[in-house]
Design a protein around this motif. Structure first.
Motif, PDB file in Angstrom:
ATOM      1  N   LEU B 247       0.826  -1.203   0.000  1.00  0.00           N
ATOM      2  CA  LEU B 247       0.000   0.000   0.000  1.00  0.00           C
ATOM      3  C   LEU B 247       0.863   1.256   0.000  1.00  0.00           C
ATOM      4  O   LEU B 247       0.633   2.186  -0.770  1.00  0.00           O
ATOM      5  CB  LEU B 247      -0.893  -0.039   1.243  1.00  0.00           C
ATOM      6  CG  LEU B 247      -2.005   0.986   1.369  1.00  0.00           C
ATOM      7  CD1 LEU B 247      -3.192   0.331   2.053  1.00  0.00           C
ATOM      8  CD2 LEU B 247      -1.583   2.191   2.150  1.00  0.00           C
ATOM      9  N   ILE B 300     -10.230   7.005   6.513  1.00  0.00           N
ATOM     10  CA  ILE B 300      -9.583   6.868   5.198  1.00  0.00           C
ATOM     11  C   ILE B 300      -8.059   6.927   5.303  1.00  0.00           C
ATOM     12  O   ILE B 300      -7.366   6.901   4.307  1.00  0.00           O
ATOM     13  CB  ILE B 300     -10.083   7.927   4.189  1.00  0.00           C
ATOM     14  CG1 ILE B 300      -9.866   9.329   4.744  1.00  0.00           C
ATOM     15  CG2 ILE B 300     -11.550   7.711   3.841  1.00  0.00           C
ATOM     16  CD1 ILE B 300      -9.958  10.407   3.686  1.00  0.00           C
ATOM     17  N   PRO B 302      -4.925   5.025   5.874  1.00  0.00           N
ATOM     18  CA  PRO B 302      -4.578   3.609   5.948  1.00  0.00           C
ATOM     19  C   PRO B 302      -3.842   3.256   7.246  1.00  0.00           C
ATOM     20  O   PRO B 302      -4.078   2.195   7.834  1.00  0.00           O
ATOM     21  CB  PRO B 302      -3.644   3.393   4.750  1.00  0.00           C
ATOM     22  CG  PRO B 302      -3.903   4.524   3.830  1.00  0.00           C
ATOM     23  CD  PRO B 302      -4.375   5.658   4.668  1.00  0.00           C
ATOM     24  N   ILE B 329      -9.862  -4.185   4.809  1.00  0.00           N
ATOM     25  CA  ILE B 329      -9.844  -2.769   4.439  1.00  0.00           C
ATOM     26  C   ILE B 329      -8.497  -2.384   3.826  1.00  0.00           C
ATOM     27  O   ILE B 329      -8.434  -1.710   2.800  1.00  0.00           O
ATOM     28  CB  ILE B 329     -10.144  -1.882   5.668  1.00  0.00           C
ATOM     29  CG1 ILE B 329     -11.622  -2.033   6.043  1.00  0.00           C
ATOM     30  CG2 ILE B 329      -9.827  -0.420   5.383  1.00  0.00           C
ATOM     31  CD1 ILE B 329     -12.015  -1.351   7.315  1.00  0.00           C
ATOM     32  N   MET B 333      -7.889  -1.025   0.124  1.00  0.00           N
ATOM     33  CA  MET B 333      -7.196   0.245  -0.115  1.00  0.00           C
ATOM     34  C   MET B 333      -5.998   0.034  -1.038  1.00  0.00           C
ATOM     35  O   MET B 333      -5.761   0.838  -1.939  1.00  0.00           O
ATOM     36  CB  MET B 333      -6.708   0.836   1.211  1.00  0.00           C
ATOM     37  CG  MET B 333      -7.785   1.522   2.006  1.00  0.00           C
ATOM     38  SD  MET B 333      -7.096   2.099   3.573  1.00  0.00           S
ATOM     39  CE  MET B 333      -8.334   3.298   4.062  1.00  0.00           C
ATOM     40  N   SER B 334      -5.253  -1.052  -0.816  1.00  0.00           N
ATOM     41  CA  SER B 334      -4.081  -1.308  -1.667  1.00  0.00           C
ATOM     42  C   SER B 334      -4.500  -1.505  -3.108  1.00  0.00           C
ATOM     43  O   SER B 334      -3.894  -0.933  -4.021  1.00  0.00           O
ATOM     44  CB  SER B 334      -3.330  -2.553  -1.209  1.00  0.00           C
ATOM     45  OG  SER B 334      -3.107  -2.511   0.159  1.00  0.00           O
ATOM     46  N   LEU B 337      -5.455   1.734  -4.629  1.00  0.00           N
ATOM     47  CA  LEU B 337      -4.286   2.594  -4.825  1.00  0.00           C
ATOM     48  C   LEU B 337      -3.394   2.100  -5.946  1.00  0.00           C
ATOM     49  O   LEU B 337      -2.924   2.883  -6.768  1.00  0.00           O
ATOM     50  CB  LEU B 337      -3.475   2.674  -3.527  1.00  0.00           C
ATOM     51  CG  LEU B 337      -3.880   3.780  -2.581  1.00  0.00           C
ATOM     52  CD1 LEU B 337      -3.086   3.690  -1.291  1.00  0.00           C
ATOM     53  CD2 LEU B 337      -3.646   5.145  -3.224  1.00  0.00           C
TER      54      LEU B 337
END
Lengths: 246, 350
Positions: B247, B300, B302, B329, B333-334, B337
């Motif tokens: 991430l 939001i 990380p 989560i 997110m990773s 992204l």
């Protein structure tokens, strides 16, 4: 014709409502030194980027080294060399490490790499600088090394983007000798420059104004056509017509 | 003709190895931060200077003062007159003054210019001094779970981990990529037959390796120097850290696509990534203390999820199933992204 290595027909590049390159067409023959002239902002760089497979033309088509500039950019990249005015080697690597890196990028074998590195060292008289950090070399030397590395994989065509910017006259002279040698060995040279004396060295010259090619011929013919003493005069005559600024 | 990917990775590694100072910083930062937060900066109360003002000495008062001087958290600095009490506080010779009046009743005067010290100090002082009175009443039965000694290192270690990996992966990679753009070498690489994704991967690998070294040092320092229990399974701590590394790397790529100079990349990393981690991830300040407008923001960030998960695994010793939500989560997110940054990177090329 078999010996045509670059051929583009009416290629254009449009950014929004700005036409950077406007329907240019030309052909370059194998082994030629093709001078690509134009004032800043005339669209040279954009045109060159399309030839190198870095960006796609908005309209028109063409081939470089026998590959389609729209569909085969990967193959094109494999068969060309590129060197820009912005110094393009790694300063914190040694001469040898730079050579090894670019040889690796173009997939040369260990043996080939070694052999070509030896050639470069011999040609540039660089034997002692083998393990010198590139950062500590004088600019002229760097540019010569840069050219040798750009041609390490023996590409069909080398694109030189203002390769002698900021270099002293003696080194420029030596640099052009290298260009001639490469051209004699059959490599096609596509070069942009702002030095008009260098334009005289080219086999043929094209002059871009406002995204279009206004003139394309041998330096001798161009001078005759515009009734000029030197390429400098020819260039100024054409560039004066430019409507858009930088 | 196949390009040699390894020669690329080698080159990136050389760049880092050549720059000895940066490498030292990158490798030492985690250790320095750990020691700093673990030992020097602590929210625990130590050596609070207490002066005492007494009108009439009694056996009871003497006993209390003895107890005070024996307590490791307080230092008894001497007797003062009641009217000198404030001077004492003002000159910072004492942090608190205990005043006994004629009847033996107590009053606490506290220097509250540092609210943290005053808050916890006054409560503790109160309980120490009045313990006898409370002894025959029924006491609360207090159990501090997971961190019975209330060591601040336990709290900081997960936070530092959340910070370090962003710092090294995101900041260093973004700067490394932008540096090539600045120096013009990126152009040469793009004209070469190397696929752009390979250029990026080769850049990330050395930083990934460095981060893995850092993860090891952090875990070793926290276990053997700071005595953090590492009660959860090592495997799950490493697993979730690796997700977090990916991430952070993609965050770095994203930053590099929107910055045009190294300075800009540094600033974005510092302001947009570091500050929220320090302020909004719950690393130092509890999220619950944030004003309600800011309450949703940490969700939001990380680092918040990572730090929370690491806390659960390391300090509470929960099994990996307890952090499923955090892991999901972080993975989500990773993925987003990686996708966004690769897309932006490719768009930028044309």
């Amino acid at each position: 014709m078999k010996d045509i290595v670059i051929s583009v027909k009416e290629i254009s590049k449009v950014f929004g409502d700005f036409t950077a390159v406007d329907k240019i067409s030309f052909e370059v023959r194998k082994g030629e030194i093709f001078g690509f002239l134009g004032a800043n902002g005339a669209g040279k760089t954009t045109a060159m980027r399309m030839l190198c497979g870095l960006s796609f033309p908005t309209h028109g088509s063409g081939t470089v080294a026998g590959f389609d500039i729209r569909k085969q950019s990967e193959e094109i990249k494999r068969n060309i060399g590129y060197m820009s005015q912005k110094f393009s080697l790694y300063n914190n690597l040694t001469v040898w490490e730079n050579i090894r890196l670019f040889a690796g990028i173009y997939g040369l074998s260990k043996q080939e790499t070694k052999q070509r590195a030896e050639n470069i060292f011999k040609q540039l008289d660089f034997e002692k600088e083998r393990n010198t950090l590139v950062a500590s070399l004088p600019l002229g030397w760097k540019q010569k090394l840069s050219f040798s590395i750009a041609t390490i994989h023996k590409p069909e065509i080398v694109f030189l983007d203002e390769p002698t910017g900021g270099v002293d006259p003696i080194t420029r002279r030596q640099f052009w000798e290298m260009i001639y040698q490469a051209s004699n060995e059959g490599t096609t040279i596509f070069v942009t420059t702002h030095y008009m004396d260098e334009a005289e060295y080219c086999s043929r010259v094209s002059i871009m104004v406002d995204g279009q090619i206004r003139a394309l011929d041998t330096p001798a013919n161009l001078k005759k056509l515009y009734n000029a003493e030197s390429m400098d005069e020819v260039f100024r005559h054409l560039a004066r017509e430019a409507k858009r600024g930088e | 003709m196949k390009t040699n990917f390894l020669s690329f990775v080698k080159k990136e590694a050389l760049h880092i190895l050549r720059d000895k100072r940066t490498m030292m910083i990158v490798l030492l930062i985690p250790i320095v931060l750990m020691i700093l937060f673990g030992f020097a900066i602590s929210t625990e109360l130590n050596n609070l200077n207490v002066a005492v003002s007494v009108q009439k000495h009694t056996e009871d008062i003497r006993g209390k003062i003895e107890k005070l001087s024996a307590n490791p958290y307080f230092t008894f600095v001497g007797y003062v007159n009641q009217k000198d009490a404030e001077t004492m506080l003002r000159s910072s010779k004492a942090d608190a003054v205990v005043v006994f009046d004629n009847e033996g009743k107590m009053q606490f005067l506290f220097d509250a210019s540092n609210t943290n010290t005053a808050m916890s100090g006054s409560i503790y002082l109160q309980s120490v001094m009045s313990e006898e009175n409370l002894s025959n009443q029924e006491l609360f039965n207090l159990h501090l779970l997971y961190n019975p000694q209330m060591k601040s290192a336990y709290n900081f270690v997960p936070g530092i981990m959340g910070l370090i990996f962003i710092l090294i992966c995101a900041m260093m990679t973004s700067v490394a990529i932008v540096r090539e753009k600045e120096s013009g070498t990126m152009e040469v690489l793009l004209v070469s037959p190397v696929r752009p994704i390979k250029i990026i991967l080769a850049k990330m690998i050395p930083y990934f390796v460095i981060s893995c070294i850092n993860l090891t040092t952090i875990l070793l320092v926290s276990r053997f120097l700071l005595d953090v229990p590492l009660s959860g399974s090592l495997f799950s701590i490493i697993f979730i850290s690796l997700i977090y590394l990916v991430l952070s790397l993609s965050l770095g790529l994203l930053v590099s696509t929107i910055s045009s100079s190294q300075v800009m990349a540094l600033l974005i990393s510092a302001m947009v990534m570091m500050m929220p981690i320090l302020m909004l991830s719950g690393m130092i300040f509890p999220i619950e203390n944030l004003p309600s407008v800011l309450q949703p923001v940490p969700y939001i960030v990380p680092a918040k999820w990572y730090i929370e998960a690491i806390r659960k695994l390391m300090i509470m010793g929960l099994p990996i199933t307890a952090v499923t939500k955090e892991i999901l989560i972080l993975i989500l997110m990773s993925v987003v992204l990686v996708f966004v940054s690769l897309k932006k990177f490719n768009d930028k090329l044309d």
